[in-house]
Scaffold this motif. Structure first.
Motif, PDB file in Angstrom:
ATOM      1  N   TYR A   1       7.639   7.389  -2.310  1.00 53.34           N
ATOM      2  CA  TYR A   1       8.715   7.587  -3.287  1.00 53.34           C
ATOM      3  C   TYR A   1      10.025   7.937  -2.586  1.00 53.34           C
ATOM      4  O   TYR A   1      11.103   7.452  -2.965  1.00 53.34           O
ATOM      5  N   CYS A   2       9.930   8.807  -1.585  1.00 47.62           N
ATOM      6  CA  CYS A   2      11.140   9.219  -0.879  1.00 47.62           C
ATOM      7  C   CYS A   2      11.820   8.022  -0.225  1.00 47.62           C
ATOM      8  O   CYS A   2      13.054   7.903  -0.252  1.00 47.62           O
ATOM      9  N   LEU A   3      11.030   7.127   0.351  1.00 46.32           N
ATOM     10  CA  LEU A   3      11.608   5.954   0.983  1.00 46.32           C
ATOM     11  C   LEU A   3      12.168   4.975  -0.041  1.00 46.32           C
ATOM     12  O   LEU A   3      13.221   4.365   0.187  1.00 46.32           O
ATOM     13  N   ARG A   4      11.480   4.843  -1.162  1.00 47.75           N
ATOM     14  CA  ARG A   4      11.942   3.891  -2.183  1.00 47.75           C
ATOM     15  C   ARG A   4      13.280   4.285  -2.766  1.00 47.75           C
ATOM     16  O   ARG A   4      14.060   3.428  -3.186  1.00 47.75           O
ATOM     17  N   ARG A   5      13.571   5.580  -2.835  1.00 44.56           N
ATOM     18  CA  ARG A   5      14.847   6.008  -3.404  1.00 44.56           C
ATOM     19  C   ARG A   5      15.784   6.625  -2.361  1.00 44.56           C
ATOM     20  O   ARG A   5      16.770   7.273  -2.704  1.00 44.56           O
ATOM     21  N   ALA A   6      15.472   6.418  -1.093  1.00 44.97           N
ATOM     22  CA  ALA A   6      16.262   7.036  -0.027  1.00 44.97           C
ATOM     23  C   ALA A   6      17.719   6.608  -0.051  1.00 44.97           C
ATOM     24  O   ALA A   6      18.612   7.373   0.336  1.00 44.97           O
ATOM     25  N   ASP A   7      17.983   5.386  -0.510  1.00 43.20           N
ATOM     26  CA  ASP A   7      19.361   4.896  -0.514  1.00 43.20           C
ATOM     27  C   ASP A   7      20.078   5.143  -1.827  1.00 43.20           C
ATOM     28  O   ASP A   7      21.199   4.668  -2.034  1.00 43.20           O
TER      29      ASP A   7
END
Length: 241
Positions: free
Chosen positions: A187-193
């Motif tokens: 999840y953190c990577l999916r919304r990191a940007d």
């Protein structure tokens, strides 16, 4: 930024509930006379005018809530739905707080069928003061009780509403050893940007909380993902490491 901009166009209709009739009647009768216009102005300003306030301090509000609920029976899911939705129809924020407290207390009475109602609550008049508690204390227990609901969180993380995405990020806050680390890191990577402060802050918060259980895993994840994570997320994640 307009916090209400994420509100869905079609709101669910509160179901019929005798318990909700009783609670709402008592609630308005108890809260309205306790209003303090001066405090209300300050509270509304602090919360960026997401909603009007009655101006009732939290200790007094919770004491009034105990009076409202004295002698009432335990609710079922239909009652929880009716009480929450009817509180959300009232403009003043303290009524929303009552609903949040009520759902926290009775989350165990709800099933997977409550999730659409919860989505409505976290995307309607949304701000951190209600969303974060609903994420950790309602969404979290619902998913823990029915692991199949994790797939719904997989959808929420990509929801157009940043508040639904924040809920997905935060729903495991209280899981400790039961945390699905792969899902959290994913999840953190999916919304990191994501450009919004509230998503970036949630990423850091979720990681920081999990670091209390597995600091090495969080440190390794942040080290590997640092080029993709915002400085705010990194700073929050590593605050106690």
């Amino acid at each position: 930024m307009n916090p209400a901009a994420d509100a869905p166009a079609d709101a669910p209709v509160p179901p019929v509930s005798v318990l909700a009739d009783t609670v709402l009647k008592r609630l308005v009768a108890a809260y309205a006379p306790a209003a303090d216009p001066v405090r209300a102005e300050g509270a509304a300003a602090y919360m960026k005018h997401v909603a009007p306030f009655l101006g009732i301090p939290t200790p007094e509000r919770r004491a009034l809530s105990r009076t409202v609920l004295a002698g009432t029976r335990r609710p079922d899911e239909r009652d929880c739905t009716a009480i929450a939705l009817r509180c959300w129809l009232l403009p003043e924020r303290e009524y929303h707080y009552f609903a949040v407290d009520y759902l926290r207390r009775h989350a165990g009475r709800c099933t997977s069928g409550f999730l659409p109602v919860l989505h409505h609550l976290v995307t309607t008049v949304p701000w951190w003061d209600t969303v974060d508690l609903l994420a950790a204390h309602v969404a979290g227990p619902l998913v823990a009780a029915d692991p199949a609901l994790a797939r719904e969180m997989d959808r929420w993380i990509d929801d157009p509403s940043l508040w639904a995405a924040r809920t997905a990020l935060l729903h495991q806050l209280r899981y400790q050893e039961a945390t699905d680390a792969d899902r959290l890191f994913g999840y953190c990577l999916r919304r990191a940007d994501h450009p919004d402060f509230f998503i970036r802050k949630a990423i850091g918060w979720a990681l920081r909380e999990y670091a209390k259980t597995d600091p090495a895993a969080v440190r390794d994840f942040v080290d590997g993902a640092r080029p993709r994570l915002s400085p705010l997320s990194v700073r929050e994640a590593l605050k106690n490491l």
